[in-house]
Design a protein around this motif. Structure first.
Motif, PDB file in Angstrom:
ATOM      1  N   ALA A   1       8.857  -1.144  31.500  1.00 46.73           N
ATOM      2  CA  ALA A   1       8.281  -0.889  30.176  1.00 46.73           C
ATOM      3  C   ALA A   1       7.711  -2.173  29.585  1.00 46.73           C
ATOM      4  O   ALA A   1       6.630  -2.158  28.975  1.00 46.73           O
ATOM      5  CB  ALA A   1       9.348  -0.305  29.253  1.00 46.73           C
ATOM      6  N   LYS A   2       8.419  -3.298  29.749  1.00 46.67           N
ATOM      7  CA  LYS A   2       7.912  -4.581  29.248  1.00 46.67           C
ATOM      8  C   LYS A   2       6.619  -4.971  29.951  1.00 46.67           C
ATOM      9  O   LYS A   2       5.668  -5.426  29.321  1.00 46.67           O
ATOM     10  CB  LYS A   2       8.959  -5.683  29.453  1.00 46.67           C
ATOM     11  N   GLU A   3       6.583  -4.785  31.282  1.00 42.42           N
ATOM     12  CA  GLU A   3       5.379  -5.119  32.038  1.00 42.42           C
ATOM     13  C   GLU A   3       4.199  -4.264  31.598  1.00 42.42           C
ATOM     14  O   GLU A   3       3.080  -4.757  31.460  1.00 42.42           O
ATOM     15  CB  GLU A   3       5.644  -4.955  33.530  1.00 42.42           C
ATOM     16  N   ALA A   4       4.438  -2.975  31.351  1.00 43.86           N
ATOM     17  CA  ALA A   4       3.354  -2.088  30.920  1.00 43.86           C
ATOM     18  C   ALA A   4       2.840  -2.494  29.541  1.00 43.86           C
ATOM     19  O   ALA A   4       1.627  -2.515  29.303  1.00 43.86           O
ATOM     20  CB  ALA A   4       3.838  -0.645  30.900  1.00 43.86           C
ATOM     21  N   SER A   5       3.748  -2.839  28.621  1.00 39.48           N
ATOM     22  CA  SER A   5       3.305  -3.248  27.289  1.00 39.48           C
ATOM     23  C   SER A   5       2.548  -4.572  27.343  1.00 39.48           C
ATOM     24  O   SER A   5       1.554  -4.758  26.648  1.00 39.48           O
ATOM     25  CB  SER A   5       4.496  -3.335  26.332  1.00 39.48           C
ATOM     26  N   GLU A   6       3.005  -5.495  28.199  1.00 41.31           N
ATOM     27  CA  GLU A   6       2.292  -6.766  28.358  1.00 41.31           C
ATOM     28  C   GLU A   6       0.910  -6.535  28.945  1.00 41.31           C
ATOM     29  O   GLU A   6      -0.061  -7.171  28.545  1.00 41.31           O
ATOM     30  CB  GLU A   6       3.089  -7.717  29.263  1.00 41.31           C
ATOM     31  N   LYS A   7       0.812  -5.618  29.882  1.00 43.79           N
ATOM     32  CA  LYS A   7      -0.476  -5.315  30.500  1.00 43.79           C
ATOM     33  C   LYS A   7      -1.448  -4.769  29.462  1.00 43.79           C
ATOM     34  O   LYS A   7      -2.613  -5.170  29.414  1.00 43.79           O
ATOM     35  CB  LYS A   7      -0.276  -4.308  31.632  1.00 43.79           C
ATOM     36  N   LEU A   8      -0.971  -3.871  28.604  1.00 45.05           N
ATOM     37  CA  LEU A   8      -1.833  -3.322  27.563  1.00 45.05           C
ATOM     38  C   LEU A   8      -2.204  -4.387  26.536  1.00 45.05           C
ATOM     39  O   LEU A   8      -3.323  -4.412  26.026  1.00 45.05           O
ATOM     40  CB  LEU A   8      -1.143  -2.148  26.865  1.00 45.05           C
ATOM     41  N   ARG A   9      -1.267  -5.259  26.233  1.00 45.92           N
ATOM     42  CA  ARG A   9      -1.507  -6.299  25.249  1.00 45.92           C
ATOM     43  C   ARG A   9      -2.544  -7.311  25.761  1.00 45.92           C
ATOM     44  O   ARG A   9      -3.335  -7.851  25.000  1.00 45.92           O
ATOM     45  CB  ARG A   9      -0.192  -7.002  24.922  1.00 45.92           C
ATOM     46  N   ASN A  10      -2.551  -7.547  27.074  1.00 42.25           N
ATOM     47  CA  ASN A  10      -3.454  -8.537  27.657  1.00 42.25           C
ATOM     48  C   ASN A  10      -4.826  -7.976  27.990  1.00 42.25           C
ATOM     49  O   ASN A  10      -5.718  -8.723  28.360  1.00 42.25           O
ATOM     50  CB  ASN A  10      -2.825  -9.134  28.920  1.00 42.25           C
ATOM     51  N   MET A  11      -4.987  -6.676  27.876  1.00 45.37           N
ATOM     52  CA  MET A  11      -6.291  -6.077  28.198  1.00 45.37           C
ATOM     53  C   MET A  11      -7.317  -6.428  27.135  1.00 45.37           C
ATOM     54  O   MET A  11      -6.997  -6.587  25.961  1.00 45.37           O
ATOM     55  CB  MET A  11      -6.183  -4.557  28.277  1.00 45.37           C
ATOM     56  N   ASN A  12      -8.569  -6.519  27.561  1.00 45.85           N
ATOM     57  CA  ASN A  12      -9.648  -6.727  26.599  1.00 45.85           C
ATOM     58  C   ASN A  12      -9.914  -5.416  25.876  1.00 45.85           C
ATOM     59  O   ASN A  12      -9.777  -4.335  26.445  1.00 45.85           O
ATOM     60  CB  ASN A  12     -10.911  -7.202  27.310  1.00 45.85           C
ATOM     61  N   LEU A  13     -10.333  -5.513  24.641  1.00 47.65           N
ATOM     62  CA  LEU A  13     -10.538  -4.317  23.824  1.00 47.65           C
ATOM     63  C   LEU A  13     -11.609  -3.387  24.397  1.00 47.65           C
ATOM     64  O   LEU A  13     -11.412  -2.175  24.418  1.00 47.65           O
ATOM     65  CB  LEU A  13     -10.866  -4.712  22.379  1.00 47.65           C
ATOM     66  N   PRO A  14     -12.767  -3.882  24.865  1.00 55.31           N
ATOM     67  CA  PRO A  14     -13.750  -2.946  25.431  1.00 55.31           C
ATOM     68  C   PRO A  14     -13.223  -2.198  26.653  1.00 55.31           C
ATOM     69  O   PRO A  14     -13.536  -1.033  26.839  1.00 55.31           O
ATOM     70  CB  PRO A  14     -14.926  -3.843  25.812  1.00 55.31           C
TER      71      PRO A  14
END
Length: 183
Positions: A74-87
């Protein structure tokens, strides 16, 4: 006739009639304490996926490991979403299209936000009744005509006369105040 005699007569005598010496009560001094605690008969038996018997501690340890792995994922998934670019996120996320809302839908009575947004263009009173949509002459109580009114003023003119006289009185008050001489 005892139960043992009955069973012997029915099924034949048992081969070993010897009395077991181990069943005799032993003196208290010769009783040895067991080295392992005896398991209760109703103890829960835990098994892994392959069928091996696990102790209670082993089972708890496996559950802890699973929960830690789930938290890490769950932490890895949230970090992945947080690090994604908005577009990139905007491209991957699909928008849910809300179904169209209809004014006559009876379920709208339970959601006042939707009712207000749909009634901005509609002429409906707070009680839900239809209102007249065109212009109409004023009356003393600011009552709107019913939605079926044909627009013809059938009054005898008394209301208009009242409005004229109140307007004249108000105008006279304002003029008398402004026309006073300052000393």
């Amino acid at each position: 006739m005892s139960l043992q005699d009955y069973l012997d007569s029915k099924y034949g005598k048992s081969k070993s009639k010897k009395k077991d010496k181990s069943l005799k009560p032993k003196p208290k001094s010769s009783i040895q304490k067991p080295t392992k605690p005896a398991k209760p008969e109703n103890a829960t038996i835990y098994r892994d996926l392959s069928g091996n018997v696990l102790s209670h501690e082993e089972m708890l340890e496996q559950q802890r490991q699973k929960s830690q792995q789930e938290k890490q994922k769950a932490k890895e998934a949230s970090e992945k979403l947080r690090n994604m670019n908005l577009p990139e996120v905007a491209q991957t996320v699909t928008k849910r299209v809300a179904p169209p809302s209809y004014v006559d839908d009876p379920l709208l009575a339970f959601s006042p936000d939707k009712v207000k947004s749909l009634q901005k263009d509609r002429y409906i009173s707070q009680t839900g009744r239809k209102l007249y949509q065109s212009s109409f002459p004023d009356n003393r109580f600011s009552i709107m005509p019913g939605y079926r009114w044909d627009g013809i003023d059938r009054s005898n003119g008394w209301e208009q006369q009242v409005f004229k006289t109140t307007a004249l009185r108000q105008e006279k008050k304002v003029l008398s105040y402004t026309m006073q001489d300052d000393y």
